[in-house]
Write a protein that holds these residues in place. Structure first.
Motif, PDB file in Angstrom:
ATOM      1  N   THR A 577      -9.690  -2.542 -39.921  1.00 37.49           N
ATOM      2  CA  THR A 577     -10.206  -2.095 -41.252  1.00 37.49           C
ATOM      3  C   THR A 577     -11.072  -2.573 -41.892  1.00 37.49           C
ATOM      4  OG1 THR A 577      -9.490  -5.482 -41.115  1.00 37.49           O
ATOM      5  CG2 THR A 577      -7.443  -4.103 -41.668  1.00 37.49           C
ATOM      6  N   ALA A 578     -11.750  -3.525 -41.059  1.00 40.39           N
ATOM      7  CA  ALA A 578     -13.403  -4.027 -41.751  1.00 40.39           C
ATOM      8  C   ALA A 578     -13.805  -2.426 -42.529  1.00 40.39           C
ATOM      9  CB  ALA A 578     -13.924  -4.806 -41.446  1.00 40.39           C
ATOM     10  N   GLU A 583     -15.226   2.383 -45.388  1.00 41.42           N
ATOM     11  CA  GLU A 583     -14.942   4.178 -45.800  1.00 41.42           C
ATOM     12  C   GLU A 583     -14.332   4.221 -46.926  1.00 41.42           C
ATOM     13  OE1 GLU A 583     -12.799   5.421 -42.553  1.00 41.42           O
ATOM     14  OE2 GLU A 583     -14.452   4.944 -41.260  1.00 41.42           O
ATOM     15  N   ILE A 584     -13.297   3.409 -47.508  1.00 43.39           N
ATOM     16  CA  ILE A 584     -12.546   3.897 -48.707  1.00 43.39           C
ATOM     17  C   ILE A 584     -13.727   3.528 -49.822  1.00 43.39           C
ATOM     18  CG2 ILE A 584     -10.536   2.865 -50.366  1.00 43.39           C
ATOM     19  CD1 ILE A 584      -8.895   2.234 -47.511  1.00 43.39           C
ATOM     20  N   HIS A 585     -14.500   2.143 -49.800  1.00 43.79           N
ATOM     21  CA  HIS A 585     -15.481   2.367 -50.656  1.00 43.79           C
ATOM     22  C   HIS A 585     -16.506   3.240 -51.275  1.00 43.79           C
ATOM     23  CE1 HIS A 585     -14.805  -2.638 -50.265  1.00 43.79           C
ATOM     24  NE2 HIS A 585     -13.837  -1.511 -51.197  1.00 43.79           N
ATOM     25  N   LYS A 641      -6.661   6.986 -45.793  1.00 41.71           N
ATOM     26  CA  LYS A 641      -7.178   5.412 -45.187  1.00 41.71           C
ATOM     27  C   LYS A 641      -6.246   4.546 -45.681  1.00 41.71           C
ATOM     28  CE  LYS A 641     -10.626   7.510 -43.273  1.00 41.71           C
ATOM     29  NZ  LYS A 641     -10.769   7.694 -41.631  1.00 41.71           N
ATOM     30  N   VAL A 642      -5.987   4.599 -46.979  1.00 43.03           N
ATOM     31  CA  VAL A 642      -5.372   3.246 -48.047  1.00 43.03           C
ATOM     32  C   VAL A 642      -3.599   2.700 -47.198  1.00 43.03           C
ATOM     33  CG1 VAL A 642      -4.822   2.156 -50.440  1.00 43.03           C
ATOM     34  CG2 VAL A 642      -6.446   3.540 -49.607  1.00 43.03           C
ATOM     35  N   LEU A 648      -2.651  -1.801 -41.216  1.00 39.06           N
ATOM     36  CA  LEU A 648      -3.015  -2.402 -40.451  1.00 39.06           C
ATOM     37  C   LEU A 648      -3.151  -3.709 -40.336  1.00 39.06           C
ATOM     38  CD1 LEU A 648      -6.337  -0.363 -38.593  1.00 39.06           C
ATOM     39  CD2 LEU A 648      -4.503  -1.898 -37.206  1.00 39.06           C
ATOM     40  N   SER A 649      -3.057  -3.899 -42.341  1.00 30.78           N
ATOM     41  CA  SER A 649      -3.000  -5.314 -42.520  1.00 30.78           C
ATOM     42  C   SER A 649      -2.061  -6.309 -42.111  1.00 30.78           C
ATOM     43  CB  SER A 649      -3.336  -5.481 -44.252  1.00 30.78           C
ATOM     44  OG  SER A 649      -5.227  -4.970 -43.862  1.00 30.78           O
TER      45      SER A 649
END
Length: 944
Positions: A577-578, A583-585, A641-642, A648-649
């Motif tokens: 998730t990190a 990657e999202i950022h 990705k989101v 996963l979260s």
């Protein structure tokens, strides 16, 4: 009647619209629409009678709106400007509803130019000044401003839909501020229904926070200048005038002229005249018969068949086949006995043996039946004939006194023969919990009945008029006995001041615990007689009741999980998730909180410019899964990705983290709790933890299932019904093509692909699989289009082709819907009813949702009945085969999971397969075989 006056003010307008939307169209002998009138009549009758019987209410009045224009329109011409006109067939019913109120000999208050809320406020304050208590029968948030106490005179609210009292604590929980500040919150957030402007972009949470921090609307607006630069600051400054106007609009008038004095509101029951004439005039024959019979309110009848009525949904009465209550005394908590000597306990046990039936309830230190300590137990042998036996009461203060109690071991030894005797029936409410608590104390309770499960067998999905349709004891007591039970929080408190039950003084503990047993005894005597009248005795006695001890035993067995494996997965998920977050950022070009829908929406639609963004009332973009999936189809990789980040979260928090904390320190296993009444179709649901929502076909889901393991020397065995719902559809819809395919062991999805597309390949089989299941769930053209990735018109062509190839499915759907519309419920092959009270709703979303559920309910419900029958027969069959040591651990959808020595797999597998394959017999003989797939392994995943 109580000495203190207690006024009930009924918000009649809310009743009208609830009645209109909950009942099918009805007409009186003259052809005038009366569906809403009929519903309103039954609801008001029930309320008036219930309040007349209850302790406290002395006065009652119904408050209605006289007209749509009030002083608020003079202040703000756009007030309520956007409200749609009432439905055409409701308009002629308004005067008849007023006639209905007066037919009950109840005051009907309405004043021109004054809204009902203002009349309620005026009367409430007038009564409060006289020292009366007031209850407002409504859930309207505007009226919550009135809640509170002045000089010992209280104003509270009663939400009859939820059967919930609303007082200061509940208002503060909803708004975050006390009742006197609610108007300030409402002024900030506005109201789109009444067209009160508020401040755009300020929702309930922000409004509550501002008022809580600053103390008032004026103070919050004044503070805006000193806030940091933000959109909120700009809006507070720019729209201050709107907020101040809104504060005036939401303020209730408390000084309206009173057209009728309070003394004339006295509640004296429901006199037969002029009610009889009103019922006769409008053809409400069933209600008239009940009035003539003197059996009370219409909640005692299952007949909804006025003259010249449109009878669709006639059997879908919200009340069921009620029987009059016996002449029992009102619940009197003062007569319950606290049993503190062995002599008195033996007296109760002797009487219970003689009675042959005893209601039982346990009191514990915790809701977790696998961790709690037994604090005491209660018994009931008749109405008000109940006792409480404390076993572990006392203060946590080392200097506090411990009350006189029977020695725990001695009490349990004394009660054990009674609770295990085949000659005495034990009745409980959610008795599965008590079975587990007592089993951990060496007592195996049998035979049993469960009032919660009895209620579910008759009323799954059925809603009550004015009271919710749940199966908890408090709800059942209100609905069937007209009694309000003591609440646990009333005895133990809430929040930081809460105390464990073992610290409750014995007098209060006795009132609470013995009442539970008393009410359970009454409910059993009342409800069990209804089972054959409702046609529910077969499903209760043959499916649900035998399952209770089986599920209780499964919960006690639990299943072992590998803590180290879960910990590793949690670390992996955290690392992944990190990485995804980074990657999202990078794709967004900035850092933001991915878990914030507001920030995510602004990034996707404002900054990155993706199409399809839509804002809700709060001015915030929606970023739910459907929106993200649409963006993904547009090529927005950030949306993928989101979605991956969210999954996963969730899996980390729900499973890999939570399962580690759920490991029982005494057994080193995880013990889920199964609800026997959790799903209307009869399926079991799993909670604390939920083991039924672990993804089945994804690699992540497989990794989680690998952490479920057997004890050393054992293996796990998973036995799964193969495509059981499609098999049942082939039988129930009489589809020769599907029956033939199943009989020959053919791949059913390949067969469907060949029928639909003329060829079978990976693509057509995948589509066929989607279509097979989607159509059984009553999917729409738009829903199927989304799943297949095609246009709605093409999806409709697919549906049409499917029905041409398999006309039996289309006939089944049509016949099922017609039956449910007429009767109000669906039935499984074993007779389980699922009620759909909104199947004829004028609200399109409600109606279509009910239709989709009704199409699948007979199939899904029959599937649930079959696996329940298999579970009830499984352990006896294994014992007969000298395999009693094989443990049944889990039931997940169509699958049963067992733990056994590896050396016994060959012997146990055919026994398990035979029980599951023949579970429908002899009650139902299916025209298709039930396929069973069995696998074993060193983990749950390996067993698949």
């Amino acid at each position: 009647m109580a000495d203190k006056q207690h006024l009930y003010l009924v918000d009649g307008s809310a009743y009208i619209f609830r009645a209109y939307h909950r009942l099918p169209p009805l007409t009186n002998p003259e052809g005038t629409p009366v569906g809403a009138v009929y519903g309103y009549t039954t609801m008001l009758w029930k309320l008036a009678e219930d309040l007349d019987k209850a302790v406290g209410p002395t006065h009652l009045a119904v408050i209605l709106d006289k007209s749509s224009h009030s002083f608020r329109n003079e202040i703000y011409s756009e007030y309520k400007a956007h409200r749609p006109d009432p439905p055409e067939d409701l308009v002629p019913q308004f005067p008849l509803i007023r006639d209905a109120t007066r037919a009950f000999s109840l005051p009907c208050i309405e004043e021109p130019g004054v809204e009902a809320d203002d009349m309620i406020a005026t009367y409430a304050r007038a009564a409060q000044r006289e020292g009366w208590d007031v209850t407002i029968v409504s859930s309207d948030k505007d009226l919550m401003q009135l809640v509170g106490e002045v000089d010992g005179a209280k104003i509270d609210m009663l939400d009859t839909m939820k059967n919930a009292r609303i007082y200061i604590e509940e208002v503060e929980e909803k708004f975050g501020v006390p009742p006197e500040k609610v108007g300030d919150v409402l002024a900030l957030m506005g109201d789109s229904v009444d067209n009160i402007p508020g401040i755009f972009g300020v929702g309930p949470k922000t409004a509550s926070k501002l008022i809580a921090e600053h103390g008032s609307l004026t103070a919050a607006l004044d503070a805006a200048e000193g806030m940091k630069a933000s959109k909120l600051k700009e809006r507070l400054i720019e729209h201050r005038a709107d907020a101040e106007l809104s504060r005036v609009l939401v303020t209730l008038r408390e000084d309206c002229p009173i057209p009728q004095p309070l003394d004339e509101f006295k509640l004296d029951g429901v006199p037969p005249e002029p009610l009889a004439k009103f019922l006769e005039t409008h053809g409400f024959a069933s209600l008239l018969r009940r009035l003539d019979a003197g059996t009370g309110s219409p909640d005692r009848t299952n007949d909804l068949n006025p003259a010249k009525a449109d009878n669709k949904g006639a059997d879908a009465s919200p009340d069921g086949n009620r029987q009059p209550l016996p002449e029992w005394p009102e619940v009197d908590r003062s007569v319950y006995e606290c049993v503190q000597t062995m002599e008195r306990l033996e007296h109760w046990i002797e009487r219970a043996f003689a009675a042959r039936l005893v209601a039982v309830d346990t009191e514990t230190s915790d809701l977790d039946c696998m961790l709690c300590d037994l604090v005491g137990f209660s018994l009931a042998l008749g109405p008000n004939d109940a006792c409480y036996v404390p076993l572990a009461h006392g203060s946590d203060d080392m200097f506090g006194e411990t009350p006189t109690q029977i020695d725990r071991a001695a009490a349990l030894a004394a009660i054990k023969p009674l609770l295990e005797s085949d000659a005495v029936l034990k009745v409980g409410q959610n008795i599965k919990y008590d079975l587990n608590v007592l089993a951990r104390n060496g007592i195996n309770v049998a035979p049993i009945h469960d009032t919660m499960v009895i209620s579910f067998a008759m009323d799954a999905g059925r809603e009550e008029s004015g009271i919710g349709g749940g199966h908890g004891m408090d709800e059942l007591a209100e609905r069937h006995l007209g009694h309000t039970c003591l609440k646990f929080k009333d005895i133990c408190g809430t929040g930081k001041k809460a105390i464990p039950f073992g610290q409750v003084p014995l007098d209060k503990a006795t009132e609470y615990a013995a009442e539970d047993a008393d009410v359970t005894w009454r409910l059993y005597q009342h409800l069990y007689r209804r089972l054959p009248l409702e046609g529910a005795a077969r499903i209760y006695e043959r499916v649900d009741r035998p399952l209770i001890p089986v599920v209780a035993a499964m919960e006690r067995e639990g299943i072992k999980v590998d803590r180290a494996a879960l910990s590793r997965l949690s670390e992996q998920f955290a690392e992944t998730t990190a990485r995804i977050e980074k990657e999202i950022h990078e794709q967004a070009g900035e850092e933001f909180t991915i878990g914030s829908p507001k920030q995510l929406g602004e990034v996707l639609f404002d900054k990155m410019g993706y199409k399809g963004g839509r804002k809700g009332k709060s001015g915030q973009y929606s970023t739910d899964q459907a929106i993200l999936e649409k963006l993904s189809q547009q090529g927005a990789t950030i949306a993928d990705k989101v979605l991956e980040y969210r999954q996963l979260s969730k899996l980390k928090s729900t499973y890999t983290d939570a399962l580690q904390t759920a490991i029982n320190p005494n057994t080193s296993r995880v013990h889920t709790s199964y609800s026997l009444v959790g799903a209307q179709t009869g399926r079991l649901s799993s909670t604390d933890p939920n083991l039924q929502n672990i993804p089945i076909r994804t690699e992540i889901g497989r990794e989680i299932r690998k952490a479920f393991v057997p004890e050393a020397g054992n293996v796990l065995l998973a036995a799964d019904y193969s495509q059981i719902e499609l098999r049942l559809a082939a039988h129930m819809a009489d589809v020769p093509e599907l029956r033939e395919a199943f009989a020959e062991g053919e791949d059913i999805h390949a067969r469907t692909a060949r029928e639909m597309y003329g060829e079978v390949d990976r693509d057509t089989r995948a589509k066929a699989k989607t279509i097979n299941f989607a159509i059984l769930y009553g999917i729409s053209r738009w829903g199927l289009a989304g799943r297949l990735g095609v246009e709605p018109d093409e999806a409709q062509e697919v549906i049409d082709t499917y029905f041409k190839r398999f006309p039996g499915i289309q006939n089944y759907i049509h016949q099922t819907l017609e039956t449910v519309r007429a009767k109000g419920y669906s039935e499984t092959l074993f007779g389980r009813k699922t009620w759909f009270p909104r199947i004829n709703s004028r609200n399109q979303a409600e109606r279509q949702g009910s239709e989709r559920a009704a199409i699948n309910a007979p199939i899904q419900g029959t599937s649930a009945d079959i696996i329940k029958r298999a579970m009830a027969r499984m352990l006896p069959a294994l014992r007969e085969a000298d395999l009693g040591h094989v443990r049944m651990l889990l039931q997940v959808h169509d699958e049963l999971v067992f733990e056994l020595p590896e050396t016994d797999v060959a012997a146990a597998s055919p026994v398990i397969e035979k029980v599951m394959a023949e579970a429908a017999l002899p009650a139902v003989e299916l025209s298709v075989p039930l396929g069973i797939e069995i696998g074993t392994g060193e983990s749950w995943d390996a067993a698949h």
